[in-house]
Each structure stands twice: as structure tokens, then as C-alpha cells.
Scaffold this motif. Sequence first.
Motif, PDB file in Angstrom:
ATOM      1  N   ARG A  28       0.833  -1.203   0.000  1.00  0.00           N
ATOM      2  CA  ARG A  28       0.000   0.000   0.000  1.00  0.00           C
ATOM      3  C   ARG A  28       0.867   1.251   0.000  1.00  0.00           C
ATOM      4  NH1 ARG A  28      -3.047  -2.645   4.163  1.00  0.00           N
ATOM      5  NH2 ARG A  28      -2.179  -1.163   5.665  1.00  0.00           N
ATOM      6  N   ILE A  29       0.597   2.131  -0.943  1.00  0.00           N
ATOM      7  CA  ILE A  29       1.309   3.413  -0.996  1.00  0.00           C
ATOM      8  C   ILE A  29       0.593   4.392  -0.075  1.00  0.00           C
ATOM      9  CG2 ILE A  29       1.994   5.339  -2.467  1.00  0.00           C
ATOM     10  CD1 ILE A  29       2.047   3.424  -4.813  1.00  0.00           C
ATOM     11  N   PRO A  30       1.297   4.973   0.895  1.00  0.00           N
ATOM     12  CA  PRO A  30       0.645   5.936   1.797  1.00  0.00           C
ATOM     13  C   PRO A  30       0.040   7.094   1.013  1.00  0.00           C
ATOM     14  CG  PRO A  30       2.830   5.338   2.608  1.00  0.00           C
ATOM     15  CD  PRO A  30       2.708   4.771   1.230  1.00  0.00           C
ATOM     16  N   ARG A  31      -1.149   7.530   1.427  1.00  0.00           N
ATOM     17  CA  ARG A  31      -1.836   8.620   0.721  1.00  0.00           C
ATOM     18  C   ARG A  31      -0.999   9.897   0.744  1.00  0.00           C
ATOM     19  NH1 ARG A  31      -5.656  12.662   1.937  1.00  0.00           N
ATOM     20  NH2 ARG A  31      -7.080  13.092   0.194  1.00  0.00           N
ATOM     21  N   ALA A  32      -0.315  10.142   1.858  1.00  0.00           N
ATOM     22  CA  ALA A  32       0.523  11.339   1.951  1.00  0.00           C
ATOM     23  C   ALA A  32       1.629  11.315   0.902  1.00  0.00           C
ATOM     24  CB  ALA A  32       1.121  11.450   3.349  1.00  0.00           C
ATOM     25  N   ALA A  33       2.178  10.129   0.623  1.00  0.00           N
ATOM     26  CA  ALA A  33       3.243  10.015  -0.374  1.00  0.00           C
ATOM     27  C   ALA A  33       2.707  10.313  -1.770  1.00  0.00           C
ATOM     28  CB  ALA A  33       3.860   8.618  -0.327  1.00  0.00           C
ATOM     29  N   ARG A  34       1.493   9.857  -2.076  1.00  0.00           N
ATOM     30  CA  ARG A  34       0.904  10.134  -3.396  1.00  0.00           C
ATOM     31  C   ARG A  34       0.659  11.633  -3.586  1.00  0.00           C
ATOM     32  NH1 ARG A  34      -2.339   5.433  -2.318  1.00  0.00           N
ATOM     33  NH2 ARG A  34      -4.061   6.786  -1.688  1.00  0.00           N
ATOM     34  N   LEU A  35       0.114  12.276  -2.546  1.00  0.00           N
ATOM     35  CA  LEU A  35      -0.147  13.711  -2.641  1.00  0.00           C
ATOM     36  C   LEU A  35       1.155  14.496  -2.781  1.00  0.00           C
ATOM     37  CD1 LEU A  35      -2.952  14.079   0.063  1.00  0.00           C
ATOM     38  CD2 LEU A  35      -3.221  14.064  -2.427  1.00  0.00           C
ATOM     39  N   ARG A  36       2.184  14.079  -2.033  1.00  0.00           N
ATOM     40  CA  ARG A  36       3.476  14.762  -2.097  1.00  0.00           C
ATOM     41  C   ARG A  36       4.096  14.610  -3.479  1.00  0.00           C
ATOM     42  NH1 ARG A  36       5.591  12.368   1.881  1.00  0.00           N
ATOM     43  NH2 ARG A  36       6.772  10.784   0.753  1.00  0.00           N
TER      44      ARG A  36
END
Length: 834
Positions: A808-816
Motif C-alpha cells: 500500500r502506498i501511503p496517501r501522503a506520499a501520493r499527494l506529495r
Amino acid sequence: MGENASCFHCGLPVPAGSSWSVRIADEDRAMCCPGCEAVARTIVDNGLSAYYLNREGYSSTGDESLVPEELRLYDTPEVMAQYGTAGDGQQCDALFSVEGIRCAACVWLIERRLARVPGVQKVNLNVATERLQVQWRQDRCKPSDILAAVREVGYAAYPFDAARHDAQLRKAEKTLFRQVFIAGLSMMQVMMYAVPVYMATDGTMDADMEKLMEWASLLLTLPAVFYSALPFFRGAWANLRARALGMDVPVALGIAAAFGGSLAATFSGSGDVYYDSVTMFIFLLLCSRYLELMARRKAASALERLQHAMPASASRMKAYPADRGTSMVPAAQLAEGDFVLVKPGEAVPADGVIVEGSTAIDLSLLTGESRPQPHAVGDRLPGGAVNATQAIVVRIAKPVGESTLSTLVKLIERAGQAKPQLSLWADKVAAWFVAALLVFAVAIFFAWQWIDPSRAWPIAIAVLVVSCPCALSLATPSALAAATDRLVRQGVLVVQPHVLETLHRTTHVVFDKTGTLTLGRPALRATTGFAAHGEAWYLRAAAALEAGSAHPLAHALIEAAARQAGAPLKAVEVVHRAGQGLEGMVEGLRLRLGSESFVAELTGAPPPALPEGYAATPVWLGTAHGWLARFDLEDALRADARDVVAHFRKRNKQVILLSGDQQAVTARIAAELGIPVALGEQLPDQKLAYVQDLQKQGAVVAMVGDGINDAAVLRAADVSFAMGGGAALAQTHADTVLLSGQLHSVADADQAAQQTMAVIRQNLTWATLYNLLAIPAAAVGLLNPWLSGIGMSLSSAVVVINALRLRRIPRAARLRADAAVAADHAGLRRQQPA
């Protein structure tokens, strides 16, 4: 198939009701077993059907130490030409597919057998993709020797073919699902007869009825034991033939012992039966194995997505621009200079440049960028990128085999071959664990024979069944595979197996500046001339010297010169000195272009003074007669550079900036980012020496770089990262390639490394505690065989499910990531000079 039919491959009788066959010479030919079917299909699929027309007899099946004649067909010059050679032309490297891999023990067994083949230099088998990479000496070993050695330990191997490999994976998945289904059906039916017996008290069930239920349970158990449990028995037999103790050995012994004891009790009329335990154990263990198979498929999904991304065909425009007609051709036939039409929704067949049209390009598969990016005429496109909006015409710059996507596929395949030290350690522990377990089970059996003979057999079975070497062996590779797949989807390609382990232990993080902390796209802000030729001539002369350079500063000069009036100049006798500059002849003048010290060696005089407060990067041009010009170039910081530096400093890592740029510029960048140590004017050998000095002091160094002059230090660092847009040589020598071209990917990799090590510790702790508690409990009689089966299966399932969390890719990482991409594109647009 009739009973009297003979196997077309080996001549042995074909069992009645068998369905094995291969289509040879437009006719379905009967085969006696899946082994003959696999070999025959391999021969046909590789275009060697003529073997059956020219042979003088059937294939020998008596002495497996001899190389079967059909395997010698892989030694023919036509087939050998497919294997790459290097060095003296005797070293070959090839990829094979292996059927029937079940666990890490299979990998260990195959690798150990191949390591004993004379001439074999390197063997790596990827359990996730079931691909075998072998490196061997052609003068000492042949492909047939490799294939025969794999067959000796009970596995079928053949030269890798993507279509057939995918079909085999799907077939194996379907077969395993059928085995799970049969085992589950048997378990439910057996439990229908077992539960009434358990619930009945003395005298409430007739002995004849109880016996009838035993016989019914026996009949319903047979499909589970003789069909569903086949993978365990085959695996154990292969292990024993190779004199190795794999994880299938205790499983097969537990099933055989429980079923054999129950069978004896049924026929003798005395003793307990364990049909319900046997079927439940087989079903639960197959469920665990099916879950493991799905986890391996998911871990290999990044490679599969890349392999299927490259289109098989392309719309070539043969007479463009005079004629806009298209013809469909295989993508592999495209050559440099061809023009292709790429419609919306289609993938770019190979690396190229847009020559007509503008569109949005989806690079998510290659870089992890979730949003399509605008591209117009003149922009370069990597093969595999998807056209999202408008049709465009692309001029092919590289053949399909040399495209970005093909290179990435090769890198990922190479990445999956080697195994990290943690996995090797876990495999060794699991092998010793199995040996110790068998000895312990025998000891427990004899101990209970002395204490209570009636309980000796079920307790020994429970000990064999409850132990879980699978959890120990799966704890590390499942976590590493899941984390690697996640990183690829985030635009981080892990090339070497040790990256996550080493990154977790890193003490120092060393950054290059140009193209790493900065956007790597410096723009020419001003040209200052010191002689009479004129600034335009100086710029065209500098561009001529830089014509063959891949350095970002060179691109800035070339792009600026292209906007100048006048014909381009040509440079000859150009010599590149790494980290300093270039020297060559332009219109009869010997020029030097590069750093102040490098040009001063030729001019013999100090350069003109820089203006007060000067903060750009100067590139000097001079001759033996004096200084000619100074080019002022500036580069913008990456939008995420501050956050990445802050991330590592927060984790108590020592952050260092090493750059070949001027000390003043380097110090200014370091001050903006909060980097405490900044060294400028560093040549490649000085960077290398600095990193090696840190390592001598006990530091574990991570290096992040971009460009040809970083190749040596990237190789020397304990773990290294190359920006995806950097020079190919730097990426080749790096342990990790940042496909996204975004600096935040380094922080993503570090975060993934910390989470992966945490999951591995959790998995190993769970597997160890489970075995420490479950085995003694079974040994003292607290667990019966069916409870042991549940515990063993759940233990493996817990390890795999826990590892899959890492995908799972953390949502914060996708937004960043999205924010950084948008900011960097905006920064590049602002940089373009008017």
C-alpha cells in the motif's frame, strides 16, 4: 486415450484416461506423463519439431544422468545464438523458466544442483517470477546440461518465452485452485461423518454405524491425499532425491503418517482415525500456499505490467510528411528515423520525439506520476508512455530493444535474480529447522512410546504438522518483494537486492547538486565577452565543444546557441576531462571550456574578477592567448529538496553536499536547504575519496547523484540512487534508479526501508514465538493433529498477509509526489529564458 497407446515422446504405455498430449506435425500426440508433455511442448514451441521426424528411436528414460537427446537440440548453433556472450566470447548468460516452484526451499535445491554443473558461474532463481538466470562458460557447459540438471531434481525448465511463461503461470494457478477445491470438498464431507462420532457418547451410536462412517471418511479422504496433496509429496520426493531437507518433507511425512495410521486403524478395527485432521490439514495448507502464490504474483506484478505495456505493433508512416498514410507493422521492426502515428489511448512503441501535435502523456507506468503531463513538438517520449488525449506523430529515436521500457524490464529482471543476505539467512535457518524438527519428532515418538504408547503416534503427527518452517522462510522474501513492488509503483526501481537492508542502516546521506538537489536544467542567464569575436560567436563555439556531452550545463549552452543567428560551428579533436571541462579546435583556435582552474591552465593568466554578489554558476571559455568569455548559468532548487533534506536530518542522518560546482554556489545551496556540510569544486576522484574515507570511519553511506562523473562514487557507496533523468552510465552503476525523476523518491525509499525492516522483524518474531509455543504444546499432547494443522496454516497466512501491507502506498506520499511534479514543471517553465 486407449490403454494400448504409446507415448509419442518416450514410447512407454499411456495410462488409461490420461489427457496429456502435444500437437506435433498437425496431429495431437499422446503423452504418458506431464514430464514428457513438458519436454515435447518445449521442443515444438522452440521450432524443433523436426527432432521427431529425424529420430531413430524413442527418448531414453532409464538413466537420468545422461543428457536426453531432445535436450541436445538446445545446443545447436541456431539456438545458442540466442544466448548473449561477453568477454572472450565463451561466457553466456540466459534466462530460463522453471515449472513447479513452491517455496524458497525449491529455489535453494535448484540453485545448489546447478552450482555443481561444471562451467556454471552464477545461478539466481527468482521465486516470485519463477525465472532462472544462469551464467556459464560455453567451452565447459551447454544449455542441455543446465536443463538436464534441473530435471534431475524434479523440475521442468525451458528457455524463457514470455507468452508460454504466462500461460504456464495461469495453468499452475488453476491447478492449485482445483486442488484447494477438492481438498475443501473432502474436508467438509469428512467432517459430516466425523462430527456425529465426536458428539456421540458411549452407547449412543452403534459400532456398525461408527465403522460405516470410518469407511465413508476413508473414501472421501482419498481424493485429498492422492490428488490435492500431490504438490507436497512431489516436493518432498525431490528434496530427498537431492539429499536436502526442504519444507515439504515434514508436511508430507505428517500427511502420510496421519493417513497411514488411520488406514491401519480402519482395517484392523482398533485405534483412532484422523481422516478429518488429514483433510483439514491439506485444505488449510493449500489455502496458505494459494495465498502465497497470489502474493508472489502481486510482487511480480510490476514486471508483468511493464512487459505488457510495450505494444506489439505500430502505425508506421512510411512516406511522412509527403504521405500521411499508415501501415501496421511489428514494433520490433521499427528503426531509428521512422515516423509513427500514436492515437489517443495507444502506447508509444519506442523512444522518440514528437514532430507533430501536442497532447497529454501518461507516464504513470514508468515514473509513478499519477497525472498525465502536457507534451508538444520537440519533446522526447519514452517507449511505453501512453498518449492520453490527441493523436501525435513521433519520430523513433531508438529501436524497441534499446528503448527506455525495454531497459527497465531488463533492470527489473536483474533486480529480482539476486537475494539479499536476510533471505539467504532465513533459508539456512529454515533448512536447519526442518532437520532439527524431524529429529525432535522421532525423539517425541519414542518418549511417548515409553509414557503412553496409545498417544505416541498422534502426538508425533501433531509435532510434524504444527511446525512452520514456511513462516520462517517466507518472513523476509515476502516482505522484500511487496516493498519492491510498491517502490516500482512509486517510481523507484530497486536494482540490487541489498538496498532496503542497507538503507535502513545508513548513517550518512551524500547528495550531488546539479540535477539532484536542483532541477538539473540550468539556463543561460548572460554571456560576458572579453575579446573581439562577439558574444554570439563565443556561444556557438561553446555549443560546438559541448555537442557530444550529456551534462546538464552542456544542454543549456546548446539550447541557447540554437536560438542565435548564424551557422553552427564545428569542433574537432575534442577531449573531455571529467569534472573539469572540454578542450578542442574550433575554426583553427584551440579552446578550453569549463572550470576556472581548467581554462587557466591554457590561458596562463587569472580570470577576470566576478561581480560583487555573484551567485550564478560560471562556465569559462579561453585560448592560449587569453580569456574569451564567461557564461552565467543558474539552476533552480527542486520543490521537494528542503523536505527530503529535513526528512533525513529528522532521522538523525548526517547530510552532506558534494558538488563539482564552485564552492560559493555550493555553499549557497547548502545554506538554503539546511545542509551542514558542503564541499564544492570536487572532482570525481575527490568525491570517491571522500566517501571511502567516511566508510573507513565506520559510516554507512547513501549516495544520490546524477551524471557521468558520479558513476564511480555511486558504485563505491554502500547504497546509491541515480536520478531517472541522469546519464545512463550513472544509472547502470547505481543500486536504485529514481524513475520518477523526483527527489522525494529517495525519502519514499527510506520510509519503505524502515517499514519493511519493521515488518520483517514482526514476521520473524511471530514465526519464532509460534514455533517456540506450538511445538512444545504439541509434544506434551495439548494439541491434536487437526488443531496443529490450523495453527501451521494460520502461521504462514499471518506472515504473508502482514507482508502484503507493504504494497500500500501511503496517501501522503501520493499527494506529495503529485505536488512535487507540478512544482518542478512550473519551475522549469519559469526557467526558460525569453
